[in-house]
Design an enzyme around this catalytic site. Structure first.
Site, mmCIF file in Angstrom:
data_model
loop_
_atom_site.group_PDB
_atom_site.id
_atom_site.type_symbol
_atom_site.label_atom_id
_atom_site.label_comp_id
_atom_site.label_asym_id
_atom_site.label_seq_id
_atom_site.Cartn_x
_atom_site.Cartn_y
_atom_site.Cartn_z
ATOM 1 N N ASN A 67 17.817 57.523 134.308
ATOM 2 C CA ASN A 67 18.227 56.482 135.268
ATOM 3 C C ASN A 67 19.726 56.198 135.189
ATOM 4 O O ASN A 67 20.236 55.420 135.984
ATOM 5 C CB ASN A 67 17.438 55.185 135.051
ATOM 6 C CG ASN A 67 17.948 54.401 133.870
ATOM 7 O OD1 ASN A 67 18.229 54.965 132.823
ATOM 8 N ND2 ASN A 67 18.103 53.106 134.033
ATOM 9 N N LYS A 95 14.597 59.924 139.655
ATOM 10 C CA LYS A 95 14.780 59.870 138.196
ATOM 11 C C LYS A 95 14.452 61.191 137.476
ATOM 12 O O LYS A 95 15.042 61.495 136.440
ATOM 13 C CB LYS A 95 13.940 58.736 137.602
ATOM 14 C CG LYS A 95 14.479 57.357 137.924
ATOM 15 C CD LYS A 95 13.703 56.261 137.222
ATOM 16 C CE LYS A 95 14.181 54.895 137.671
ATOM 17 N NZ LYS A 95 13.521 53.783 136.989
ATOM 18 N N THR A 137 17.537 55.832 140.836
ATOM 19 C CA THR A 137 16.272 55.109 140.915
ATOM 20 C C THR A 137 15.283 55.907 141.745
ATOM 21 O O THR A 137 15.556 57.066 142.106
ATOM 22 C CB THR A 137 16.497 53.661 141.435
ATOM 23 O OG1 THR A 137 15.264 52.941 141.346
ATOM 24 C CG2 THR A 137 16.996 53.626 142.873
ATOM 25 N N SER A 143 21.192 45.757 141.282
ATOM 26 C CA SER A 143 22.149 46.384 140.358
ATOM 27 C C SER A 143 23.607 46.031 140.653
ATOM 28 O O SER A 143 24.376 45.796 139.719
ATOM 29 C CB SER A 143 21.951 47.902 140.321
ATOM 30 O OG SER A 143 20.733 48.183 139.669
ATOM 31 N N GLY A 191 9.512 41.464 134.601
ATOM 32 C CA GLY A 191 10.386 42.618 134.362
ATOM 33 C C GLY A 191 11.861 42.385 134.659
ATOM 34 O O GLY A 191 12.650 43.329 134.610
ATOM 35 N N ALA A 203 -0.366 54.566 134.949
ATOM 36 C CA ALA A 203 0.013 55.852 134.357
ATOM 37 C C ALA A 203 1.027 56.567 135.250
ATOM 38 O O ALA A 203 1.091 57.786 135.281
ATOM 39 C CB ALA A 203 -1.227 56.720 134.139
ATOM 40 N N GLY A 204 1.835 55.785 135.971
ATOM 41 C CA GLY A 204 2.888 56.360 136.814
ATOM 42 C C GLY A 204 4.137 56.605 135.980
ATOM 43 O O GLY A 204 4.088 56.606 134.738
ATOM 44 N N GLY A 205 5.269 56.767 136.670
ATOM 45 C CA GLY A 205 6.528 57.063 135.990
ATOM 46 C C GLY A 205 6.910 56.017 134.950
ATOM 47 O O GLY A 205 7.303 56.360 133.825
ATOM 48 N N ALA A 206 6.767 54.744 135.289
ATOM 49 C CA ALA A 206 7.162 53.683 134.361
ATOM 50 C C ALA A 206 6.228 53.656 133.154
ATOM 51 O O ALA A 206 6.680 53.584 132.002
ATOM 52 C CB ALA A 206 7.163 52.336 135.072
HETATM 53 P P1 NAP Z 1 4.462 54.930 140.292
HETATM 54 O O1 NAP Z 1 4.913 56.102 139.524
HETATM 55 O O2 NAP Z 1 4.295 55.023 141.767
HETATM 56 O O3 NAP Z 1 3.039 54.453 139.644
HETATM 57 C C1 NAP Z 1 2.279 53.460 140.275
HETATM 58 C C2 NAP Z 1 1.142 53.036 139.354
HETATM 59 O O4 NAP Z 1 0.434 51.960 140.003
HETATM 60 C C3 NAP Z 1 0.095 54.123 139.099
HETATM 61 O O5 NAP Z 1 -0.473 53.940 137.827
HETATM 62 C C4 NAP Z 1 -0.940 53.832 140.189
HETATM 63 O O6 NAP Z 1 -2.236 54.285 139.893
HETATM 64 C C5 NAP Z 1 -0.939 52.336 140.174
HETATM 65 N N1 NAP Z 1 -1.437 51.782 141.418
HETATM 66 C C6 NAP Z 1 -0.791 51.764 142.615
HETATM 67 N N2 NAP Z 1 -1.581 51.167 143.541
HETATM 68 C C7 NAP Z 1 -2.737 50.821 142.911
HETATM 69 C C8 NAP Z 1 -3.935 50.161 143.327
HETATM 70 N N3 NAP Z 1 -4.090 49.741 144.574
HETATM 71 N N4 NAP Z 1 -4.906 49.954 142.392
HETATM 72 C C9 NAP Z 1 -4.735 50.370 141.110
HETATM 73 N N5 NAP Z 1 -3.625 50.985 140.651
HETATM 74 C C10 NAP Z 1 -2.650 51.216 141.548
HETATM 75 O O7 NAP Z 1 5.425 53.671 140.072
HETATM 76 P P2 NAP Z 1 6.366 53.374 138.790
HETATM 77 O O8 NAP Z 1 7.698 53.953 139.024
HETATM 78 O O9 NAP Z 1 5.601 53.751 137.581
HETATM 79 O O10 NAP Z 1 6.541 51.779 138.893
HETATM 80 C C11 NAP Z 1 5.463 50.907 138.603
HETATM 81 C C12 NAP Z 1 5.929 49.467 138.693
HETATM 82 O O11 NAP Z 1 6.910 49.191 137.691
HETATM 83 C C13 NAP Z 1 6.581 49.126 140.041
HETATM 84 O O12 NAP Z 1 6.099 47.871 140.464
HETATM 85 C C14 NAP Z 1 8.056 49.026 139.713
HETATM 86 O O13 NAP Z 1 8.709 48.085 140.540
HETATM 87 C C15 NAP Z 1 8.016 48.531 138.270
HETATM 88 N N6 NAP Z 1 9.252 48.898 137.516
HETATM 89 C C16 NAP Z 1 10.060 47.893 137.098
HETATM 90 C C17 NAP Z 1 11.220 48.196 136.403
HETATM 91 C C18 NAP Z 1 12.130 47.072 135.920
HETATM 92 O O14 NAP Z 1 13.305 47.325 135.650
HETATM 93 N N7 NAP Z 1 11.624 45.885 135.756
HETATM 94 C C19 NAP Z 1 11.563 49.537 136.144
HETATM 95 C C20 NAP Z 1 10.699 50.554 136.594
HETATM 96 C C21 NAP Z 1 9.542 50.207 137.284
HETATM 97 P P3 NAP Z 1 -2.715 55.773 140.328
HETATM 98 O O15 NAP Z 1 -2.136 56.692 139.293
HETATM 99 O O16 NAP Z 1 -4.184 55.696 140.304
HETATM 100 O O17 NAP Z 1 -2.135 56.010 141.707
#
Ligand code: NAP
Length: 290
Positions: free
Chosen positions: A92, A71, A67, A22, A250, A132-135
């Site tokens: 954010n 968030k 971040t 950033s 991304g 199905a996480g935050g993103a």
């Molecule tokens: P989060 O809330 O921690 O969610 C993680 C997700 O990944 C959940 O769906 C989780 O499944 C799944 N997961 C993790 N380990 C796994 C595994 N071993 N096998 C299967 N599924 C798995 O994270 P988030 O904030 O949503 O972020 C997700 C990704 O998006 C990250 O890589 C982040 O860097 C990226 N992102 C990028 C941007 C950008 O600007 N480009 C912005 C935001 C996020 P479960 O629910 O089963 O645990």
């Protein structure tokens, strides 16, 4: 960079923050536009979010980004929250207003602008969200708000996908968001789908990992968007390309969420040339050759 008595400060609160790109985005924009603003990272632990927001206001900070993991936590400390951010439940970007900060979610419009810049649409499309996480939750809101025909959510923990689907459907009074197991994702009846990879699987250093390698599924994907940008080409993107689809990472989402935040803080419009220049600087910082 000129720092003087009129320099305004913006910053990022998160934990960790050391690897953030950033500052590259915002300080490059200030340099390009000749705006006297500096952007710095602030390492803030979860228990210090309230004092960080109040302290930022007391110190006359123009704005902040929030971040992981702040968030959602930051919301209760804001003066006002934009409707989209309220609906998503994640902020954010904090914009200084009288008496505090107003919260926005520029991640989602950032993703939208990134996809538009690659001529990838959501309107009328069948979208498969992996994760199905935050993103993923925020992307699900975006997809429905952008008139996707149908949205499937596949996640390792199915209950989390169910919760997201219920929330988004209830929020828009629709039933187009469906849940599917990761193993059944390939059984989606539609072809030519847009798949958005929202899990953290495949993130460096685990570059060879992928959330699913089901050939039948990849044959259905006409466009694959991975929210991950490190590595620059994920295994998910490789599989999409190997099966004839278009794939993007991304990095442009990160770029445009920053640009939208910068526009909100400084009341300016960033041109395509300026955005391209910032993207080049981000790639340089990541050690990626053009
Ligand atoms: P989060 O809330 O921690 O969610 C993680 C997700 O990944 C959940 O769906 C989780 O499944 C799944 N997961 C993790 N380990 C796994 C595994 N071993 N096998 C299967 N599924 C798995 O994270 P988030 O904030 O949503 O972020 C997700 C990704 O998006 C990250 O890589 C982040 O860097 C990226 N992102 C990028 C941007 C950008 O600007 N480009 C912005 C935001 C996020 P479960 O629910 O089963 O645990």
């Amino acid at each position: 960079m000129r720092i003087d008595g009129k320099t305004r400060t913006c910053g990022l609160i998160g934990c960790p923050v050391e690897h953030t790109l950033s500052p590259v985005i915002h300080n490059t924009l200030s340099e390009l536009l000749g705006i006297n603003m500096v952007y710095v990272p602030f390492l803030v632990e979860s228990e210090a979010v309230k004092s960080a927001v109040e302290g930022a206001y007391a110190l006359n900070l123009l704005g902040m980004n929030a971040t992981v993991p702040h968030k959602a936590a930051v919301i209760e400390h804001l003066k006002d929250v934009d409707d989209l951010a309220k609906r998503i439940g994640a902020v954010n970007t904090l914009v200084r207003v009288s008496g505090g900060y107003k919260g926005y979610n520029t991640d989602m419009n950032g993703l939208l602008r990134a996809m538009q810049s690659e001529q990838v649409g959501i309107d009328g499309e069948t979208v498969l969200l992996l994760g199905a996480g935050g993103a993923a939750r925020a992307v699900a809101f975006l997809c429905v708000s952008q008139n996707a025909k149908k949205v499937y959510i596949a996640n390792r923990t199915l209950e989390k996908a169910q919760l997201v689907a219920e929330e988004v459907n209830a929020s828009f009074g629709t039933d187009i968001v469906k849940v599917i197991t990761m193993d059944d994702a390939a059984k989606i009846p539609e072809n030519d789908i847009v798949a958005i990879q929202c899990t953290s699987v495949g993130l460096a250093p685990n570059n060879d990992d992928v959330v699913t390698s089901d050939e039948t599924l990849y044959q259905k994907i006409k466009t694959g968007v991975d929210l991950i940008y490190n590595p620059y080409e994920t295994r998910f993107m490789k599989l999409v390309r190997e099966h004839g689809g278009f794939a993007m990472n991304g990095l442009k989402m990160l770029l445009y969420q920053g640009i939208i935040a910068y526009e909100l803080w400084n009341q300016v419009s960033i041109t395509q040339d300026q955005a391209d220049h910032v993207l080049k600087k981000m790639k340089e910082a990541m050690g990626i050759a053009e």
